[in-house]
Design an enzyme around this catalytic site. Sequence first.
Site, mmCIF file in Angstrom:
data_model
loop_
_atom_site.group_PDB
_atom_site.id
_atom_site.type_symbol
_atom_site.label_atom_id
_atom_site.label_comp_id
_atom_site.label_asym_id
_atom_site.label_seq_id
_atom_site.Cartn_x
_atom_site.Cartn_y
_atom_site.Cartn_z
ATOM 1 N N ASP A 106 -3.763 19.905 -16.211
ATOM 2 C CA ASP A 106 -3.005 19.245 -15.149
ATOM 3 C C ASP A 106 -1.761 18.510 -15.600
ATOM 4 O O ASP A 106 -1.191 17.765 -14.822
ATOM 5 C CB ASP A 106 -3.916 18.219 -14.458
ATOM 6 C CG ASP A 106 -4.941 18.902 -13.590
ATOM 7 O OD1 ASP A 106 -4.840 20.114 -13.415
ATOM 8 O OD2 ASP A 106 -5.831 18.214 -13.075
ATOM 9 N N HIS B 75 -10.274 17.441 -9.553
ATOM 10 C CA HIS B 75 -10.349 18.374 -10.673
ATOM 11 C C HIS B 75 -11.420 17.959 -11.660
ATOM 12 O O HIS B 75 -11.995 16.879 -11.559
ATOM 13 C CB HIS B 75 -8.998 18.461 -11.381
ATOM 14 C CG HIS B 75 -8.023 19.367 -10.683
ATOM 15 N ND1 HIS B 75 -6.726 19.491 -11.072
ATOM 16 C CD2 HIS B 75 -8.171 20.191 -9.634
ATOM 17 C CE1 HIS B 75 -6.112 20.356 -10.283
ATOM 18 N NE2 HIS B 75 -6.970 20.793 -9.405
ATOM 19 N N SER C 198 -7.578 24.772 -5.756
ATOM 20 C CA SER C 198 -7.548 24.823 -7.215
ATOM 21 C C SER C 198 -8.931 24.724 -7.852
ATOM 22 O O SER C 198 -9.054 24.858 -9.059
ATOM 23 C CB SER C 198 -6.639 23.728 -7.767
ATOM 24 O OG SER C 198 -7.102 22.470 -7.371
#
Lengths: 176, 177
Positions: A119, A92, A53
Site C-alpha cells: 500500500d 487491508h 481490493s
Amino acid sequence: MDILDAIKRNGVRSILKQGLVFLGVLTSAFMVWKTISVFTNCESPAVVVLSGSMEPAFYRGDVLFLNNGRSPIQIGEIVVYKVAGKDIPIVHRVMRTHTDKETGKQYLLTKGDNNPVDDRGLYTKGQLWIEREAIFGRVYGFIPYVGMITIYLSDIPQLKYAVLFGLCLLSLFESE
Amino acid sequence: MNKPISRISSVASFSVTVFMFLVLAISIITANYQKVEDVKVNVQGVTVSKGGPYDYYDKTSSKADFARVKFDINTDLSKLFNWNTKQLFIYLMVEYDNTKNVDNKVIIWDRIIKRNGRKKFNLKKTLNKYLFRDFSLSLRDVKDANLTFVVERIPVMGFFTSRAEYSTKLDFPEIKN
C-alpha cells in the site's frame, strides 16, 4: 386535508406525542450504536466495504464488524486505517510488523489481497509505514451484501429522497 | 392497529430480528477451529544478497539486504471447508529477533484457496513471493528466525479464525560485510 382533520379530531397533543415516539426511536438507535462503540473501543463498530481490493474475501457492499482492542496489531490481521489527508478508510491486511519491545511502537505495512503490490502508493507521499494511531478498527467478523443498501443510497441521491419522502408520508397516514 | 402498514412493519421488524439471531447462531455453530493434519513445510535454504530491485517508494532499496527463502509445501486443506467457509487465506510468516530489540514479523508468501479451487497441493522449490528485508538495512544480526504456516478461515458470514499450523526453524547464512 387529512392532517387538518386529524388535528381537529385528536388535538395537537397526539401529533406531538407521535413526534416524540419518532424521536425516541432515533435516539435509542443512536444509543445502541454508541454503546457498542464504547465496548469495542471503536468509533464506528461496523463499516461497509467500498472497494474490491480484498476480493474474493470481501466484495463491495459487505458489512465488516470492527473492534479496536489495545493489544498490539498481529501480523495477518485485517485492519481498517485512515491515511492523513484522505477521508476514505481502507480495509487491508497487515503484511509486516516491526514492534519495538520497549516502547511497543509498531511499524506496519499493509496490502490488499487482490492487489499485486503493497500500500505504499496509498500512503501520504514519503510515508513508508503505518503506525498504530492510524488504525481505527480490526476486523473480526462480517456479513455479506447487507451494506448494499447504503451504497445504493449514497450512489443514487434520488433514491435517498424517495425513501425519506415515503417515510414522511407513512408517518402522516399513521396518525389516525 | 390492524392496518396493513402496521402489519407489514411488525412482520418486517420480526424477520430482521430472526435474521440477526440466525446469523449469530450460524456463525457460532460453524466456527472452524479444526487442525490441519497433513501439512509439511520444508525449507530448502536461505540466501541473502545486497541490493534489491528499484523501488519507487523506498529509496533505500538499493542498499538493503534482501533474503530469498526457498521452500516446499505439501498440504491438504480440503477438510477445512464446511458449508460456511468461503475461502482460506494461507500464508508463510517469518518471525525473527535482532540486536535492536525489535520484534519482527514478515509475511513472505501467501495464497487464496477458493471453495471450488485446488485444496491439495505440493509445491516444490518455491521462492518467497514478497520482498523480505528488515526495517533497517541489514539482515546480519538475525537470530531465532522461525517460519510459520498460518491458515485463516474466511466464512461466508460470521467470524474469522486463524491458526498457526506448522512452525520450523529458519537458518540464516553468515553475512560478512
